[in-house]
Scaffold this active site. Sequence first.
Site, short mmCIF file in Angstrom:
data_model
loop_
_atom_site.label_atom_id
_atom_site.label_comp_id
_atom_site.label_asym_id
_atom_site.label_seq_id
_atom_site.Cartn_x
_atom_site.Cartn_y
_atom_site.Cartn_z
N GLU A 1 0.79 -1.23 0.00
CA GLU A 1 0.00 0.00 0.00
C GLU A 1 0.83 1.29 0.00
OE1 GLU A 1 -2.73 -0.64 3.26
OE2 GLU A 1 -3.53 -2.46 2.35
N ASN B 1 2.12 -4.62 -3.43
CA ASN B 1 0.72 -4.99 -3.26
C ASN B 1 -0.08 -3.75 -2.86
OD1 ASN B 1 -1.27 -7.16 -2.86
ND2 ASN B 1 -1.08 -6.78 -0.65
N HIS C 1 -10.32 -5.74 -2.68
CA HIS C 1 -11.38 -5.63 -1.67
C HIS C 1 -12.53 -4.88 -2.35
CE1 HIS C 1 -8.97 -7.29 1.51
NE2 HIS C 1 -8.00 -6.43 1.23
N GLU D 1 -6.11 -10.41 -2.28
CA GLU D 1 -6.94 -10.29 -1.07
C GLU D 1 -8.42 -10.18 -1.43
OE1 GLU D 1 -5.50 -7.21 1.57
OE2 GLU D 1 -3.41 -7.64 1.10
N ASP E 1 -12.17 -10.08 -1.68
CA ASP E 1 -13.46 -10.26 -1.01
C ASP E 1 -14.44 -9.27 -1.61
OD1 ASP E 1 -12.66 -7.90 0.38
OD2 ASP E 1 -12.18 -9.00 2.20
O1 9MR Z 1 -7.16 -9.15 7.66
C1 9MR Z 1 -6.40 -8.24 8.40
C2 9MR Z 1 -7.14 -7.89 9.67
O2 9MR Z 1 -7.25 -9.02 10.51
C3 9MR Z 1 -6.44 -6.75 10.39
O3 9MR Z 1 -7.21 -6.37 11.50
C4 9MR Z 1 -6.26 -5.60 9.41
C5 9MR Z 1 -5.61 -4.40 10.03
O4 9MR Z 1 -5.46 -3.40 9.07
O5 9MR Z 1 -5.49 -6.05 8.31
C6 9MR Z 1 -6.16 -6.97 7.60
O6 9MR Z 1 -5.52 -7.28 6.39
C7 9MR Z 1 -5.21 -6.19 5.53
C8 9MR Z 1 -4.03 -6.60 4.72
O7 9MR Z 1 -2.96 -6.96 5.56
C9 9MR Z 1 -3.61 -5.51 3.76
N1 9MR Z 1 -4.70 -5.07 2.94
C10 9MR Z 1 -5.92 -4.72 3.64
C11 9MR Z 1 -6.35 -5.84 4.57
C12 9MR Z 1 -7.64 -5.47 5.28
O8 9MR Z 1 -7.44 -4.44 6.19
#
Ligand code: 9MR
Length: 451
Positions: free
Chosen positions: A162, A203, A239, A267, A269
């Site tokens: 990011e 990513n 997402h 990722e 969803d």
């Molecule tokens: O799935 C992850 C969640 O359990 C955490 O609380 C969250 C914190 O930001 O991060 C989530 O995963 C992220 C991923 O590492 C990077 N892209 C966005 C995802 C959703 O926040």
Amino acid sequence: MRSLKRSGLSPASLLTGIAALAALLAAAPAAHAADTPLRDLAAAKGKVIGTAVTGSKLTGTYGDIAGAQFNSLTPGNAMKWGSVEPTQGTYNWTEADQIVAFAQAHNQQVRGHTLVWHSQNPSWLTNGTWTPAQLGTLLQNHITTEVTRYQGKLAAWDVVNEPFNEDGTYRSTLWYNGLGSDYIAQALTAARAADPSAKLYINDYNVEGVNAKSTALYNLVKSLKDRGVPIDGVGLQAHLVLGQVPSTLQQNIQRFADLGVDVAITELDIRMQLPATDAKLTQQAADYKAVLDACVAVTRCVGVTVWGFTDSDSWIPDVFSGYGAATPYDENYAPKPAYHAIATALGGTSTPPTGACTATYSVTSQWNAGFTGQVRIACSGASLSAWKVSWTYGAGQQITQAWNATCTQSGTAVSCANASYNGTVPNGGSVTFGFNASWSGSNPLPTVTLG
Ligand code: 9MR
């Protein structure tokens, strides 16, 4: 009880039988028993189908589905800096190691996630005051330590996560503010040195379609390649929101492929406003299929990872109030229309047997002459007011007792109907019944028919 001698089974063949059973159980799909697992469909197309996982959940049904349906795992949180080095110099690799071991035991790839990010960093790091030189050293040492630990074991690393704002400018972070945009090249170079066999990715989210942010990513990758900085791929997080798969997704994947890098959907969803309805779940299935189709259409798209395979293990409800149901399995592990859409996009042909209700047979324990079995009937996008399941055993299995259902067995044919109190299976719900049985010879899982 039948003795080993009388059964004609040597201890070795008994062990082989148990190993075979264990393999069958591990491979037992959570969808209808006749469905081909997603990982087999994906492998036939040369693609990865992965899921983010939580290490502590990798047992029981969650572990069975993660192992049976996916050929790649991404630790959802376990490899982030805040997880692995909560106190400076003190490492905790427990969950990350566990996920890697599970993946190896199930012949799965692992995507390392993630080395350099602005979020989920340890507080000692974010609260510290660092000179640029110190920051550079911290970054270098972190990457070297973590990547070296898993050297040769991971297929890919999300090295930088990011880095961009929505308008394509660099995000203001600890790293950018201290080291400038060169932190990205430094991170990639350190990762390559520590594990030359892992594919190195940048990513990001909202870079699925052609837009200002994805164009910034494109220009970055191009300049890194021009400079000889190691970069193997881009991760499009995906997402997404129901009904909003970008129309330029395939075109965008293709332009990165043409640049000479791999592309992974990392990722995926697709969230909806709750409650989930049949219409929304149908739209979601179409959306999942569109994403899978776009990846399947481009050779350099290596595959798709979903960000949690079950709605019970999804970040969405915690972050987007009133939204959820974003993954391919519901909270009770029933495959949703989205699951079947993924299977279809990967070349599968199966559909749920009765509407969207499925019956799953499993052996919960087994000893030398007997076993306890369980059948779970789960509905998603449909419901039942009464149910009947049937299956045919190979020779040697005989049900002796059942609970929460009325079962009859005639020869090898078994038929079980709901008890008076559990005929109703609501949309999104499930019921389970159990039985004891004897077995001899072998005890393979039968194909169960619902209805
Ligand atoms: O799935 C992850 C969640 O359990 C955490 O609380 C969250 C914190 O930001 O991060 C989530 O995963 C992220 C991923 O590492 C990077 N892209 C966005 C995802 C959703 O926040």
